[in-house]
Design an enzyme around this catalytic site. Structure first.
Site, PDB file in Angstrom:
ATOM      1  N   GLU A 246      24.309   3.075 -48.054  1.00  0.00           N
ATOM      2  CA  GLU A 246      23.539   2.957 -46.806  1.00  0.00           C
ATOM      3  C   GLU A 246      24.296   2.112 -45.776  1.00  0.00           C
ATOM      4  O   GLU A 246      24.385   2.478 -44.608  1.00  0.00           O
ATOM      5  CB  GLU A 246      22.164   2.353 -47.122  1.00  0.00           C
ATOM      6  CG  GLU A 246      21.281   2.318 -45.888  1.00  0.00           C
ATOM      7  CD  GLU A 246      19.825   2.008 -46.198  1.00  0.00           C
ATOM      8  OE1 GLU A 246      19.193   2.799 -46.915  1.00  0.00           O
ATOM      9  OE2 GLU A 246      19.320   0.977 -45.722  1.00  0.00           O
ATOM     10  N   ARG A 272      28.971   5.909  -9.586  1.00  0.00           N
ATOM     11  CA  ARG A 272      28.104   5.041  -8.786  1.00  0.00           C
ATOM     12  C   ARG A 272      28.942   4.225  -7.785  1.00  0.00           C
ATOM     13  O   ARG A 272      29.858   3.503  -8.180  1.00  0.00           O
ATOM     14  CB  ARG A 272      27.346   4.096  -9.720  1.00  0.00           C
ATOM     15  CG  ARG A 272      26.551   3.011  -9.039  1.00  0.00           C
ATOM     16  CD  ARG A 272      25.353   3.551  -8.315  1.00  0.00           C
ATOM     17  NE  ARG A 272      24.500   2.485  -7.809  1.00  0.00           N
ATOM     18  CZ  ARG A 272      23.551   2.669  -6.905  1.00  0.00           C
ATOM     19  NH1 ARG A 272      23.321   3.887  -6.407  1.00  0.00           N
ATOM     20  NH2 ARG A 272      22.815   1.670  -6.505  1.00  0.00           N
ATOM     21  N   GLN A 283      36.448  -5.508 -11.274  1.00  0.00           N
ATOM     22  CA  GLN A 283      36.979  -5.959 -12.560  1.00  0.00           C
ATOM     23  C   GLN A 283      35.865  -6.402 -13.535  1.00  0.00           C
ATOM     24  O   GLN A 283      35.970  -6.178 -14.741  1.00  0.00           O
ATOM     25  CB  GLN A 283      37.953  -7.105 -12.332  1.00  0.00           C
ATOM     26  CG  GLN A 283      38.948  -7.253 -13.449  1.00  0.00           C
ATOM     27  CD  GLN A 283      39.985  -8.310 -13.136  1.00  0.00           C
ATOM     28  OE1 GLN A 283      39.645  -9.459 -12.872  1.00  0.00           O
ATOM     29  NE2 GLN A 283      41.235  -7.917 -13.147  1.00  0.00           N
TER      30      GLN A 283
END
Ligand SMILES: Cc1cc2nc3c(=O)[nH]c(=O)nc-3n(C[C@H](O)[C@H](O)[C@H](O)COP(=O)(O)OP(=O)(O)OC[C@H]3O[C@@H](n4cnc5c(N)ncnc54)[C@H](O)[C@@H]3O)c2cc1C
Length: 391
Positions: A246, A272, A283
């Site tokens: 798991e 955008r 940056q």
């Protein structure tokens, strides 16, 4: 984006991965919320037909016989293609925590009785160890298995059980030695229809909402001798073995989800515009993207390293613990970053905030990250020894 999605896979694994991505996009669309058991079962059957519910089960029992690396690649592809990470989580919990114990510790009779239908998607399995008073302290269970003629009687309650509302069979850990401890637990295969077994209402969770979770109660629930999985007293070692699967292969689904959100976040910051230029040119934004990529890639390397050692039989607790910690922490941070980089859209576009909500429980299930750190520290000769059995 041009970063490695192959992790050195062979051609067969690459083709399998691509096929799973296409299948998940085409067939597994959902509201992302468990509110319709019938629709859940419909998608589960499709996943079964695609081989996803039995990837690591040997072919003779209806599975695909994949090793851990290919199984992780399959789960990663499912997490990438399926926007409902809860559904991918349910499939993985069924396979790695409940089906693999039957593969590894079941008798010929138990394997023949359960594995074909669990692989085909006709049956669903759940693994039940956690209790209201025994979470991290999993070796001190209150659920008792009392020996009777030709079987045991189970009494007690489990909580947080993934797939409980839809499960046909439960892999149940119960105390056969009231003092608990490593040799005090025994694993039982209990059919959901067994008298005395009841399942509570599905929880309303903050994340993984597509995965049904509930309490399970055992009220003088008789199970025959043939229901014991492995030897009496071997519950803890069966549990440990299933957790190696798991903590490695299940968490690959998160890698897929992280990559999906990382890609859409890069697209967003490219498109955008603010202050007359794409925000990705600032940056502070581009460095955040690079940090996201670095965390994702680092977690992925650890996970595939753990999967390789599971495949070649050299797996230890440390590799899977480090992979689990790295993937879950990276997923939470990536979710936070993806929300931030979308601005106001981040809290409502259904993608970044969903990853964040789905990632939060990943630091808790499969043994919390703190417990994983305890285990790694213990392997380094540090930290506390396991507490002695209580009376
Ligand atoms: C979405 C989801 C699905 C789950 N699915 C299943 C399932 O299918 N089957 C199942 O059996 N269980 C399942 N669980 C339960 C899960 O395994 C437990 O929640 C987990 O083991 C932690 O137990 P607890 O919640 O009781 O927390 P607690 O053990 O009460 O821990 C609370 C906090 O204390 C910390 N803590 C406890 N002890 C120590 C220690 N010694 N050192 C340092 N810190 C410590 C923990 O790290 C944690 O931060 C699931 C949980 C979730 C959230």
């Amino acid at each position: 984006m041009n970063f490695d999605f192959d992790a050195g896979f062979d051609t067969e694994t690459r083709e399998l991965r691509d096929m799973v991505v296409r299948f998940a996009r085409r067939e597994l669309d959902s509201s992302g919320r468990f509110d319709d058991a019938e629709d859940f079962r419909r998608r589960w059957l499709l996943a079964g037909k695609q081989g996803l519910t039995g990837t690591t089960v040997p072919g003779e029992y209806g599975g695909s016989g994949l090793d851990a690396v290919s199984a992780a690649a399959t789960m990663e592809a499912l997490g990438y293609g399926c926007a409902d990470t809860g559904f991918a989580f349910s499939v993985a919990a069924h396979l790695f925590a409940a089906v693999m114990p039957i593969v590894e510790f079941g008798t010929g009779e138990q394997r023949a009785a359960w594995l074909p239908a669990l692989c085909s998607g006709e049956r669903i399995a759940a693994h039940a160890i956690t209790e209201p008073e025994a979470g991290s302290d999993a070796l001190h269970l209150r659920t008792r298995a009392r020996p009777v003629d030709d079987g045991h009687v189970l009494s007690g309650s489990k909580c947080f059980i993934t797939n409980a509302p839809v499960a046909d069979v439960f892999v149940v850990q119960a105390a056969t030695d009231p003092r608990g401890g490593f040799f005090g637990l025994t694993t039982f295969l209990v059919e959901a229809s067994t008298p005395g077994l009841t399942v509570g209402r599905p929880y309303d969770k903050v994340g993984l909402r597509g995965s049904p979770t509930a309490d399970v109660h055992f009220d003088d629930c008789y199970v025959p001798a043939g229901a014991v999985l492995g030897a009496e007293g071997s519950g803890a070692s069966i549990f440990s073995s299933s957790m190696k699967w798991e903590r490695t292969c299940l968490f690959a689904a998160y890698l897929g989800a992280m990559r999906r959100v990382l890609e859409s976040t890069v697209d967003h910051v490219r498109d955008r515009e603010q202050f007359g230029s794409p925000i990705g040119g600032f940056q502070a934004v581009s460095h955040r993207i690079v940090d996201m990529l670095g965390r994702y890639e680092g977690a992925r390397l650890l996970l595939y390293r753990a999967a390789r050692s599971l495949s070649d039989g050299t797996a230890d607790e440390v590799g899977s613990a480090l992979a689990k910690i790295a993937v879950s922490e990276a997923a939470v941070q990536l979710g936070l970053d993806a929300v931030q980089l979308r601005g106001g859209l981040g809290i409502m576009d259904g993608e970044a905030e969903t990853l964040l909500r789905d990632a939060l429980p990943a630091r808790i299930f499969s043994g919390t990250n703190e417990i994983q750190k305890n285990n790694v520290a213990r392997a380094l000769g540090l930290g506390r020894r396991r507490p002695a059995a209580r009376r």
